[in-house]
Design an enzyme around this catalytic site. Structure first.
Site, PDB file in Angstrom:
ATOM      1  N   CYS A  17       0.840  -1.199   0.000  1.00  0.00           N
ATOM      2  CA  CYS A  17       0.000   0.000   0.000  1.00  0.00           C
ATOM      3  C   CYS A  17       0.877   1.252   0.000  1.00  0.00           C
ATOM      4  O   CYS A  17       1.334   1.696   1.056  1.00  0.00           O
ATOM      5  CB  CYS A  17      -0.945   0.000   1.196  1.00  0.00           C
ATOM      6  SG  CYS A  17      -2.099   1.389   1.189  1.00  0.00           S
TER       7      CYS A  17
ATOM      8  N   CYS B 289      -0.513   4.246   1.898  1.00  0.00           N
ATOM      9  CA  CYS B 289      -0.401   4.128   3.351  1.00  0.00           C
ATOM     10  C   CYS B 289       1.036   4.344   3.826  1.00  0.00           C
ATOM     11  O   CYS B 289       1.274   5.038   4.806  1.00  0.00           O
ATOM     12  CB  CYS B 289      -0.811   2.737   3.803  1.00  0.00           C
ATOM     13  SG  CYS B 289      -2.235   2.076   2.942  1.00  0.00           S
ATOM     14  N   ASP B 290       1.991   3.724   3.157  1.00  0.00           N
ATOM     15  CA  ASP B 290       3.353   3.664   3.695  1.00  0.00           C
ATOM     16  C   ASP B 290       4.349   4.582   2.986  1.00  0.00           C
ATOM     17  O   ASP B 290       5.444   4.813   3.495  1.00  0.00           O
ATOM     18  CB  ASP B 290       3.884   2.217   3.588  1.00  0.00           C
ATOM     19  CG  ASP B 290       3.041   1.242   4.396  1.00  0.00           C
ATOM     20  OD1 ASP B 290       2.446   1.676   5.399  1.00  0.00           O
ATOM     21  OD2 ASP B 290       2.967   0.058   4.023  1.00  0.00           O
TER      22      ASP B 290
HETATM   23  P1  FAD Z   1     -10.741  -5.003   6.320  1.00  0.00           P
HETATM   24  O1  FAD Z   1      -9.776  -4.163   7.064  1.00  0.00           O
HETATM   25  O2  FAD Z   1     -10.314  -5.617   5.038  1.00  0.00           O
HETATM   26  O3  FAD Z   1     -11.232  -6.126   7.345  1.00  0.00           O
HETATM   27  C1  FAD Z   1     -12.191  -7.046   7.044  1.00  0.00           C
HETATM   28  C2  FAD Z   1     -11.987  -8.210   7.982  1.00  0.00           C
HETATM   29  O4  FAD Z   1     -13.202  -8.899   8.184  1.00  0.00           O
HETATM   30  C3  FAD Z   1     -11.083  -9.298   7.426  1.00  0.00           C
HETATM   31  O5  FAD Z   1      -9.732  -8.984   7.454  1.00  0.00           O
HETATM   32  C4  FAD Z   1     -11.417 -10.459   8.353  1.00  0.00           C
HETATM   33  O6  FAD Z   1     -10.727 -10.325   9.578  1.00  0.00           O
HETATM   34  C5  FAD Z   1     -12.930 -10.224   8.568  1.00  0.00           C
HETATM   35  N1  FAD Z   1     -13.716 -11.156   7.741  1.00  0.00           N
HETATM   36  C6  FAD Z   1     -13.562 -11.418   6.406  1.00  0.00           C
HETATM   37  N2  FAD Z   1     -14.428 -12.363   6.018  1.00  0.00           N
HETATM   38  C7  FAD Z   1     -15.154 -12.705   7.118  1.00  0.00           C
HETATM   39  C8  FAD Z   1     -16.207 -13.642   7.364  1.00  0.00           C
HETATM   40  N3  FAD Z   1     -16.691 -14.427   6.384  1.00  0.00           N
HETATM   41  N4  FAD Z   1     -16.687 -13.751   8.623  1.00  0.00           N
HETATM   42  C9  FAD Z   1     -16.231 -12.949   9.627  1.00  0.00           C
HETATM   43  N5  FAD Z   1     -15.230 -12.058   9.456  1.00  0.00           N
HETATM   44  C10 FAD Z   1     -14.701 -11.938   8.216  1.00  0.00           C
HETATM   45  N6  FAD Z   1      -5.592   2.618   5.040  1.00  0.00           N
HETATM   46  C11 FAD Z   1      -5.428   3.854   5.565  1.00  0.00           C
HETATM   47  O7  FAD Z   1      -6.372   4.649   5.577  1.00  0.00           O
HETATM   48  N7  FAD Z   1      -4.237   4.230   6.134  1.00  0.00           N
HETATM   49  C12 FAD Z   1      -3.169   3.405   6.205  1.00  0.00           C
HETATM   50  O8  FAD Z   1      -2.099   3.779   6.695  1.00  0.00           O
HETATM   51  C13 FAD Z   1      -3.330   2.082   5.678  1.00  0.00           C
HETATM   52  N8  FAD Z   1      -2.304   1.197   5.715  1.00  0.00           N
HETATM   53  C14 FAD Z   1      -2.465  -0.050   5.174  1.00  0.00           C
HETATM   54  C15 FAD Z   1      -1.389  -0.930   5.196  1.00  0.00           C
HETATM   55  C16 FAD Z   1      -1.514  -2.190   4.651  1.00  0.00           C
HETATM   56  C17 FAD Z   1      -0.315  -3.131   4.698  1.00  0.00           C
HETATM   57  C18 FAD Z   1      -2.743  -2.592   4.034  1.00  0.00           C
HETATM   58  C19 FAD Z   1      -2.885  -3.975   3.460  1.00  0.00           C
HETATM   59  C20 FAD Z   1      -3.806  -1.702   3.996  1.00  0.00           C
HETATM   60  C21 FAD Z   1      -3.678  -0.426   4.548  1.00  0.00           C
HETATM   61  N9  FAD Z   1      -4.718   0.497   4.512  1.00  0.00           N
HETATM   62  C22 FAD Z   1      -4.572   1.739   5.063  1.00  0.00           C
HETATM   63  C23 FAD Z   1      -6.007   0.164   3.889  1.00  0.00           C
HETATM   64  C24 FAD Z   1      -7.000  -0.195   5.012  1.00  0.00           C
HETATM   65  O9  FAD Z   1      -6.420  -1.153   5.849  1.00  0.00           O
HETATM   66  C25 FAD Z   1      -8.297  -0.714   4.410  1.00  0.00           C
HETATM   67  O10 FAD Z   1      -8.820   0.197   3.474  1.00  0.00           O
HETATM   68  C26 FAD Z   1      -9.327  -0.946   5.495  1.00  0.00           C
HETATM   69  O11 FAD Z   1      -8.815  -1.757   6.521  1.00  0.00           O
HETATM   70  C27 FAD Z   1     -10.582  -1.593   4.928  1.00  0.00           C
HETATM   71  O12 FAD Z   1     -11.444  -1.793   5.985  1.00  0.00           O
HETATM   72  P2  FAD Z   1     -12.670  -2.784   5.917  1.00  0.00           P
HETATM   73  O13 FAD Z   1     -13.434  -2.501   7.162  1.00  0.00           O
HETATM   74  O14 FAD Z   1     -13.357  -2.704   4.624  1.00  0.00           O
HETATM   75  O15 FAD Z   1     -12.116  -4.272   6.010  1.00  0.00           O
END
Ligand code: FAD
Ligand code: NDP
Length: 317
Positions: free
Chosen positions: A141, A144-145
């Site tokens: 990302c 992010c980084d």
């Molecule tokens: P996610 O964070 O993707 O979480 C969803 C979670 O739901 C899954 O990981 C799992 O634990 C759970 N899940 C999945 N399927 C199921 C199921 N069937 N049953 C129950 N639970 C389930 N964004 C920023 O704004 N700033 C940053 O600095 C930043 N740094 C990042 C660094 C990295 C390395 C990465 C990979 C991403 C980064 N991001 C950053 C992006 C950010 O993390 C995502 O946009 C954000 O987390 C998305 O949130 P979300 O709630 O959609 O789901």
């Protein structure tokens, strides 16, 4: 008795939806998953170090700490959080049916917040074991980084040939001395406008038909080894940051085609809302967003999903 609101997921989208529906007295049940999609409960932010762009934390906050705070705020409003993965949904009629490996039940509305997983490459030196530079120079990302001090005025590299790669390479030139863009074919997948913008950027050097074969360094990443696929020749280039921009996989396989998805598997929502093709099922966060993919946008759509679910329940008791 059916739950009023079932929330599936554990990142910023899920917890924001949980906080809003709990405060609306809808008593949400949240399944946070157990290593669902290969990621710990808490979601993608559990895999990163510093988060510097989430408002409210002027000094920055570690990804896992931010996840703990999201969860603690849900608990403050008595959200019932279960550490199980939802393995199956039956969306054919309301109340909807859900099951995990341990239990099954029914819910009047479902908020999908299962996120997406950034694809990583299995290159020697790029893993998260002791010999790998994952989060010590290797990242999935750039937004992010990329602004971290370790990358300032340094040569960096992005792998990928799509819009994400173009956008991330462009973004990184704000900080880097130079950005190599490694494209495995001799043509790009990116849209013309995004590709042209990257081509016009003098700090970006395109390396076509090129793959990365190793990440090298001591304390952190220092060089990458690249291979020209046309000549089979390998060489090392100085590179302090390596960014994968090779796509994401949305966590939607458990939906079994019951909702309209796009060709890459993202949940389709009606623009400006979180409503899906099934009335009473809402989607928020990265599972329905292949463009912005940020914690703050995930939280924003989590709020929208909660309000959409509340309105739906009011008119479909
Ligand atoms: P996610 O964070 O993707 O979480 C969803 C979670 O739901 C899954 O990981 C799992 O634990 C759970 N899940 C999945 N399927 C199921 C199921 N069937 N049953 C129950 N639970 C389930 N964004 C920023 O704004 N700033 C940053 O600095 C930043 N740094 C990042 C660094 C990295 C390395 C990465 C990979 C991403 C980064 N991001 C950053 C992006 C950010 O993390 C995502 O946009 C954000 O987390 C998305 O949130 P979300 O709630 O959609 O789901
Ligand atoms: P894409 O799937 O479009 O592109 C992925 C790229 O990574 C392709 O060039 C692919 O190569 C390459 N790739 C995949 N696997 C590997 C590998 N193992 N080694 C080397 N290269 C690899 O993903 P994006 O994330 O770029 O885009 C996803 C969607 O989001 C698209 O619809 C895009 O248009 C959209 N988007 C739009 C933006 C905007 O408009 N501002 C910004 C970002 C994304 P190959 O081409 O050979 O398959």
């Amino acid at each position: 008795m059916a739950e009023k609101v079932l929330i599936i997921g554990s990142g910023p989208a899920a917890h924001t939806a949980a906080i809003y529906t709990a405060r609306a007295e809808l008593s949400p049940l949240l399944f946070e998953g157990f290593m669902a999609g290969g990621v710990a409960a808490g979601g993608q932010l559990t895999t990163t170090t510093e988060v510097e762009n989430f408002p409210g934390f002027p000094e920055g906050i570690s990804g896992p700490d931010l996840c703990d705070r999201f969860r603690a705020q849900s608990q403050r409003f008595d959200v019932r959080i279960v550490t199980e993965t939802v393995t199956k949904l039956d969306l054919s009629s309301r109340p909807f049916k859900y099951s995990t490996d341990e239990q099954e039940g029914e819910a009047d509305t479902v908020i999908l917040a299962t996120g997406a997983t950034a694809k990583r490459m299995d290159i020697p030196g790029a893993g998260d074991g002791p010999d790998g530079f994952w989060q010590r120079g290797v990242s999935a990302c750039a937004v992010c980084d990329g602004a971290l001090p370790m990358f300032r005025n340094q040569p960096l590299a992005v792998i990928g040939g799509g819009d994400s790669a173009m956008e991330e390479a462009d973004f990184l030139t704000k900080f880097a001395s130079k950005v190599y863009l490694l494209v495995r074919r001799d043509e790009l997948r990116a849209s013309k406008i995004m590709a042209q913008r990257a081509k016009d950027n003098p700090k970006i050097e395109f390396l076509y038909s090129t793959v990365c074969t190793a990440a090298l360094g001591s304390d952190g990443l220092e060089k990458i080894r690249v291979k020209d696929l046309k000549t089979d020749k390998e060489r090392e280039i100085d590179c302090l940051g390596l960014f994968f921009a090779i796509g994401h996989i949305p966590n939607t396989s458990f939906l079994d085609g019951q909702l309209d998805l796009d060709e890459q598997g993202y949940v389709l929502t009606k623009p400006g809302t979180t409503t899906t093709s099934v009335p009473g099922v809402f989607a928020c966060g990265d599972v329905q967003d292949k463009k912005y993919r940020q914690a703050i946008t995930a939280a924003g759509t989590g709020c929208m999903a909660a309000i959409d679910a509340e309105h739906f329940l009011a008119s479909n008791p």
